[in-house]
Structures are given as structure tokens and as C-alpha cells.
Write an enzyme that holds these catalytic residues in place. Structure first.
Site, PDB file in Angstrom:
ATOM      1  N   LYS A  38       0.874  -1.170   0.000  1.00  0.00           N
ATOM      2  CA  LYS A  38       0.000   0.000   0.000  1.00  0.00           C
ATOM      3  C   LYS A  38       0.913   1.222   0.000  1.00  0.00           C
ATOM      4  O   LYS A  38       1.484   1.585   1.010  1.00  0.00           O
ATOM      5  CB  LYS A  38      -0.905   0.008   1.238  1.00  0.00           C
ATOM      6  N   GLY A  46      -4.509   3.500  -2.263  1.00  0.00           N
ATOM      7  CA  GLY A  46      -5.585   3.953  -1.391  1.00  0.00           C
ATOM      8  C   GLY A  46      -5.055   4.849  -0.293  1.00  0.00           C
ATOM      9  O   GLY A  46      -3.851   5.107  -0.199  1.00  0.00           O
ATOM     10  N   GLY A  71      -4.413   5.897   3.754  1.00  0.00           N
ATOM     11  CA  GLY A  71      -3.944   5.138   4.907  1.00  0.00           C
ATOM     12  C   GLY A  71      -5.043   4.701   5.849  1.00  0.00           C
ATOM     13  O   GLY A  71      -5.032   3.576   6.353  1.00  0.00           O
ATOM     14  N   GLY A  81      -4.630   1.260   4.211  1.00  0.00           N
ATOM     15  CA  GLY A  81      -3.512   0.979   5.111  1.00  0.00           C
ATOM     16  C   GLY A  81      -3.951   0.295   6.381  1.00  0.00           C
ATOM     17  O   GLY A  81      -3.339  -0.679   6.831  1.00  0.00           O
ATOM     18  N   GLU A 134      10.012   2.013  10.526  1.00  0.00           N
ATOM     19  CA  GLU A 134      11.047   3.024  10.304  1.00  0.00           C
ATOM     20  C   GLU A 134      10.338   4.363  10.379  1.00  0.00           C
ATOM     21  O   GLU A 134       9.554   4.714   9.506  1.00  0.00           O
ATOM     22  CB  GLU A 134      11.706   2.790   8.941  1.00  0.00           C
ATOM     23  N   CYS A 186      13.820  11.438   6.461  1.00  0.00           N
ATOM     24  CA  CYS A 186      13.715  11.156   7.896  1.00  0.00           C
ATOM     25  C   CYS A 186      15.069  11.148   8.583  1.00  0.00           C
ATOM     26  O   CYS A 186      15.170  11.440   9.769  1.00  0.00           O
ATOM     27  CB  CYS A 186      12.997   9.822   8.115  1.00  0.00           C
ATOM     28  N   GLU A 211      10.317  16.799  14.372  1.00  0.00           N
ATOM     29  CA  GLU A 211      10.690  16.578  12.975  1.00  0.00           C
ATOM     30  C   GLU A 211       9.884  17.518  12.087  1.00  0.00           C
ATOM     31  O   GLU A 211       8.658  17.466  12.050  1.00  0.00           O
ATOM     32  CB  GLU A 211      10.435  15.128  12.585  1.00  0.00           C
TER      33      GLU A 211
END
Length: 464
Positions: free
Chosen positions: A170, A201, A203, A207, A245, A279, A371
Site C-alpha cells: 500500500k 488507497g 492510509g 492501510g 522506520e 527522515c 521533525e
């Protein structure tokens, strides 16, 4: 751009179960470039069932044959690299040279590494009177982000296939066209039907259905820490394996005696790459007090080269643009010194953000802790090496980082004390075999190389 109006399930393109679609927008000019189907739980179920049916045959395929199939996939990706780069540029906004070198080039390198590993990896070992077997975990649900759309797919799918697992992917809704190109490459490479399946699609629907599906044995997710926590909780309730991750707030530590100009220039380039949407970006630059102002001046000069629309692209969408500009405003509000850039949009069209550098950032500021995921660098001052270590480790994240020292030995000694999963020493090169993943809230598990392969294996022992 070319877009399929169905899902890739069981080795063929099938109509979606519903009528809803997702518009794909070019973030550089805000124009719709295609539509893909918004997958439902029914589509996910069909894909998982196809993956489950294909699993016994693929798991029983000898590793050298699996290696040959992955090698064929690598060759198709290499042959279509120009098309891949153009697609990534269109749906992500990455400047074409970046798309060619990184977005199209690195996945070929990673796929090749797993073609070699699948052929050479030892899937069993002897321990005393036991034979230990390393077997594929089963059906993998892979949920990938938009920032490196093909690399993140290959970093999950290639090791899963090498291990003998089957996969349902996905991809992120902002960059689904690259995922469709990957599915085409899988088909062209001749992988058996059902070994790889694609459901596009959002999430919250596709997801979530994939993460919750009772016939998915492992969920591999890359994305925000908040969503990763939800997936971890869902998987935990089902006692299901996860590989996560997640976010990062990595430190670029410049020790006294290091080559300051090189460290600053490489550090700025690292943060500006992919418009800061990385990231593992070294978004906190740590410099000793004696050379601090020199570093700030060097950073301001370096960032001026990153002209929006030329060397740096837009961020992925309007929501992300507003988010990053909000962080810049927060930095100013909390007292950081604006050295370059600012919250104003640098172009009238497109989701651009001004490449921004802050000085006089303190560890407790929002821009030093959260972040941002945009082209924003914070420069922090430290008094001595122990102070630098305290600041470097003072976040909830621990994904990556860098250390620059007068010599490698000094830099390595510091890196050993950092609470992070990967550290570049004095500008160390990217290694596709090195494990990538985080400490603390940066995730669980590792990607790339043999450590990435091991995430998709489970252990059985036979006693004689």
C-alpha cells in the site's frame, strides 16, 4: 502521466471494488496529473488472499531462483530509470537530476544487493546437535511513504522476496504512480502471480485494513512516529511482527579540529536534499562556541545556492507546505535567529518553502525537538564534547547522524556514544548493505543488507 485504473493483484491488473479515486497532483505547479483508485478493505482482502495462495510455492523456490527473479526485476528498473525519474519528478516535485541519481538510481543498487544476498545468504546453520532453519515469515503488508517512493518500496519488497515472503504493498497516496510503475516492472520481470500485489488507497482505509488483516504475518511501515505507534498497537494485539522506520531529528556534530567548511557544506546539502523531506536528515548542526559564528556564516553562504525551483523542489503538498512554514514561524517566535530564508513562500505557484537556516537554537526549542520534514536547518552551540553528546542525544528520536573530527578515531569514539542507529564519519559514503533503522521512537527493526533480510525471516531449530 500514465495511471492504471485498477489494482495489481494475483499477477494481473484488476478493476477496483469501488468507484472512488485519488487525484495525483504535481506539487511544482499544483496541476492534477492523474487519478488512481482508492482501494477498499475488499481490495486489500483480495490482494492478501492472492499473496497467501502464492506463498507456499514462492517459499519453496530455491534461493538461487529467487535471486534470479530479483535480478531480473533490477534489470527492468534499470532499463526504465528515465521513466521512473520523470514520474517521481512529476508527482513528488524532486528536481530531475535528484530523481535520476537518487530516486531512480538507488533502488537499482538496492535491488541488485538483494539479488546477490538471496543467492549467497545462509538460510540454515549448525549449532551443536541442532540445525537452525531461517524460514520466511509469510505474507508481508508493506506500507510506504511518499518522500522516497521507489526506494522505500524496493527496501521492503526486495528483502521480503529474497526471504521467500509474498507481499501486499500500500503506497503513499501522494506518489502512487511510481508504485504502479514498480508493479509493471514486477510483471515484466516475470515474478510468479501473487508474489507481489499492489493496492492504492488512503492510509485510514487501505492501510488500516492491511495492518489489521488476520492473514498478514508482518507489517513493514515507514512513516510518522504517530502512525507507527498505532500500527504497533494493532500488530501487538494480534501478536503480529512489525518493522517500523519512523521519524528522526538527527545531529550533525562538528568536533573541534574538524574541517569546518567541509562539514558545514556537506551538512547543508544533506538537509536540503529532497527538500528536507528525509527522515534521516541531519537537521541539527552542533558546533563549538569558538567556531560557532564562522559556521553560521558558512551555512548562510551555502544555503543561498539552493534556489527554489532549481536546486530544491517544492514540498509534497499544501498541507506539508503549511506545516513547514508553521515551524519556521515557531522558531522565530521562540527566539531563534533567522539567518536565511523565512516563512514567506518563495514562489507564487507550487508548494515551495524557502530554504531556511536558524542560529542561536537551544535544545528545548520546538525546532530542535520535532521533525519538521522540510528544508530547515537548526544550528546549536555546545561548550565541550560532553555537552555536544548531551545535546545530540537529547531527543525522542535516534535514527541517524554524522560526526566530523580531526581524525576518524576521534569521530568514531564520539559516534559510539550516540543513541542513534546510523552515523556517518567524516563524510562516509552511502552503503546499501549497512543496516538502516533507529533507536528510541525512530522505530523497530532494520532495513537494507543482510540485517534487512533477517527482518523477514523466522527461526526454527531441529535437534538430532
Amino acid at each position: 502521466m500514465k495511471a492504471h485504473d485498477g489494482m495489481y493483484i494475483g499477477g494481473e491488473w484488476r478493476p477496483a471494488s469501488g468507484q472512488d479515486t485519488i487525484a495525483v497532483v504535481n506539487p511544482a505547479d499544483e496541476q492534477v496529473i492523474g487519478h488512481v483508485p482508492a482501494g477498499t478493505a475488499e481490495d486489500v482482502d483480495a490482494a492478501v488472499r492472492a499473496a497467501r495462495a502464492a506463498f507456499p510455492g514462492w517459499a519453496a523456490t530455491p534461493p538461487p531462483e529467487r535471486a534470479a527473479r530479483i535480478g531480473a526485476l533490477r534489470d527492468v528498473l534499470a532499463a526504465r530509470k528515465d521513466e521512473i525519474a520523470e514520474t517521481v519528478t512529476a508527482e513528488l516535485g524532486s528536481p530531475l537530476p535528484m530523481s535520476q541519481a537518487v530516486h531512480a538510481g538507488v533502488p537499482v543498487l538496492v535491488a541488485g544487493s538483494y539479488a546477490e544476498l538471496a543467492a549467497s545468504y545462509s538460510f540454515e546453520e549448525k549449532l551443536g546437535n541442532s540445525t537452525v532453519l531461517l524460514e520466511p515469515v509469510g505474507v508481508v503488508g508493506a506500507i510506504t511513504p511518499w518522500n522516497y517512493p521507489l526506494h522505500q518500496i524496493v527496501a521492503k519488497v526486495a528483502p521480503a522476496l529474497a526471504a521467500g515472503c509474498t507481499v501486499v504493498l500500500k503506497p503513499a497516496e501522494d506518489t502512487p504512480l511510481t508504485a504502479q510503475l514498480f508493479a509493471e516492472a514486477v510483471q515484466e520481470a516475470g515474478l510468479p502471480a501473487g508474489v507481489f500485489n499492489l493496492v492504492t488507497g488512503i492510509g485510514a482505509v487501505a492501510g488500516q485494513a492491511l495492518a489489521e488483516h488476520e492473514d498478514v504475518d508482518l507489517v513493514s511501515f515507514t512513516g510518522s512516529t504517530a502512525v507507527g505507534k498505532q500500527i504497533g498497537a494493532t500488530a501487538g494485539a494480534a501478536v503480529k511482527r512489525v518493522a517500523l522506520e519512523l521519524g528522526g531529528k538527527s545531529a550533525n556534530v562538528i568536533l573541534p579540529g574538524a574541517d569546518l567548511a567541509k562539514a558545514v557544506n556537506v551538512g547543508v546539502a544533506n538537509v536540503m536534499a529532497n527538500t528536507g523531506q528525509t527522515c534521516s536528515a541531519w537537521t541539527r548542526m552542533l558546533v563549538d562556541s569558538e567556531r560557532y559564528e564562522e559556521a553560521v556564516s558558512l551555512a548562510a553562504t551555502a544555503v543561498a545556492k539552493y534556489v527554489p525551483g532549481e536546486r530544491v523542489g517544492p514540498v509534497v503538498n499544501a498541507k506539508q507546505q503549511a506545516r513547514v512554514r508553521g515551524y519556521i514561524e515557531k522558531g522565530i517566535e521562540e527566539g531563534a535567529r533567522l539567518v536565511a530564508g523565512g516563512p514567506e513562500a518563495p514562489k507564487d505557484q507550487g508548494y515551495y518553502v524557502s530554504p531556511t537556516v536558524f542560529a542561536d537554537v537551544t535544545p528545548g526549542m520546538t525546532i530542535a525537538q520535532e521533525e519538521i520534514f522540510g528544508p530547515v536547518l537548526s544550528i546549536l552551540r555546545y561548550e565541550d564534547v560532553d555537552d555536544a553528546l548531551r545535546i545530540a542525544n537529547d531527543t525522542v528520536y535516534g535514527l541517524a547522524g554524522a560526526v566530523w573530527g580531526a581524525d576518524d578515531e576521534e569521530a568514531v569514539a564520539f559516534a559510539r556514544r550516540m543513541d542513534t542507529g546510523q552515523v556517518d564519519i567524516n563524510g562516509g559514503r552511502f552503503n546499501p548493505l549497512a543496516p538502516f533503522g533507529g533507536y528510541k521512537q525512530s522505530g523497530v527493526g532494520r532495513e537494507l543488507g543482510p540485517h534487512g533480510l533477517s527482518e523477514y525471516l523466522q527461526t526454527k531449530s531441529l535437534q538430532f
